[in-house]
Design a protein around this motif. Sequence first.
Motif, PDB file in Angstrom:
ATOM      1  N   UNK A  71       0.858  -7.994   9.571  1.00  0.00           N
ATOM      2  CA  UNK A  71       1.538  -8.558   8.401  1.00  0.00           C
ATOM      3  C   UNK A  71       3.037  -8.642   8.671  1.00  0.00           C
ATOM      4  N   UNK A  72       3.597  -7.604   9.259  1.00  0.00           N
ATOM      5  CA  UNK A  72       5.027  -7.579   9.562  1.00  0.00           C
ATOM      6  C   UNK A  72       5.399  -8.736  10.494  1.00  0.00           C
TER       7      UNK A  72
ATOM      8  N   UNK B  46      -6.619  -0.287   3.248  1.00  0.00           N
ATOM      9  CA  UNK B  46      -5.285  -0.774   3.609  1.00  0.00           C
ATOM     10  C   UNK B  46      -5.242  -2.297   3.699  1.00  0.00           C
ATOM     11  N   UNK B  47      -6.283  -2.915   4.248  1.00  0.00           N
ATOM     12  CA  UNK B  47      -6.299  -4.378   4.374  1.00  0.00           C
ATOM     13  C   UNK B  47      -6.218  -5.038   2.999  1.00  0.00           C
ATOM     14  N   UNK B  48      -6.915  -4.478   2.026  1.00  0.00           N
ATOM     15  CA  UNK B  48      -6.878  -5.016   0.665  1.00  0.00           C
ATOM     16  C   UNK B  48      -5.492  -4.831   0.039  1.00  0.00           C
ATOM     17  N   UNK B  49      -4.876  -3.705   0.281  1.00  0.00           N
ATOM     18  CA  UNK B  49      -3.546  -3.429  -0.272  1.00  0.00           C
ATOM     19  C   UNK B  49      -2.512  -4.372   0.344  1.00  0.00           C
TER      20      UNK B  49
ATOM     21  N   UNK C   8       8.071 -11.719   9.777  1.00  0.00           N
ATOM     22  CA  UNK C   8       9.232 -11.912  10.662  1.00  0.00           C
ATOM     23  C   UNK C   8       9.257 -13.363  11.147  1.00  0.00           C
ATOM     24  N   UNK C   9       8.091 -13.888  11.497  1.00  0.00           N
ATOM     25  CA  UNK C   9       8.011 -15.278  11.949  1.00  0.00           C
ATOM     26  C   UNK C   9       8.414 -16.249  10.839  1.00  0.00           C
ATOM     27  N   UNK C  10       8.150 -15.867   9.585  1.00  0.00           N
ATOM     28  CA  UNK C  10       8.538 -16.701   8.444  1.00  0.00           C
ATOM     29  C   UNK C  10      10.010 -16.529   8.090  1.00  0.00           C
ATOM     30  N   UNK C  11      10.688 -15.571   8.725  1.00  0.00           N
ATOM     31  CA  UNK C  11      12.112 -15.350   8.485  1.00  0.00           C
ATOM     32  C   UNK C  11      12.420 -14.483   7.281  1.00  0.00           C
ATOM     33  N   UNK C  12      11.401 -13.795   6.733  1.00  0.00           N
ATOM     34  CA  UNK C  12      11.589 -12.977   5.533  1.00  0.00           C
ATOM     35  C   UNK C  12      12.077 -11.559   5.861  1.00  0.00           C
TER      36      UNK C  12
END
Length: 121
Positions: A40-41, A107-110, A45-49
């Motif tokens: 997810x991280x 965790x995947x759901x969260x 990062x790729x989206x620039x967020x």
Amino acid sequence: MAEYASGETQTATLIDLAALRPSQTLVAFDRRELSEILNVYGRMVAAGEWRDYAIDMLKDQAVFSIFRRTSEMPIYRIEKNPKLARRQGAFSVVAAGGLVMKRGHDLAQVLRVFDRQLKQV
């Protein structure tokens, strides 16, 4: 044994310092959990967020903090608190203001709370 100039002999006693320290177990993310978080991280990062992260392992919880810039406060915290595993779930995503965005056992759901955010951008 040590022998001194005066002829006295003394024996040294070895003390295992690890046995004297209180055993503290730290809560940590396991390899699978960390892999899910880093997936997810990486997308964000790729989206620039997001730009930086920090991992804290404490005796009662593990925290993955996410930063927009390095010098700021974390914008999100992904927490693992085993004490809440039987009640509300061990995993939670907390926003900068302390608002719990999502909590659960899986965790995947969260982490899906970030998928919605990625679609809105």
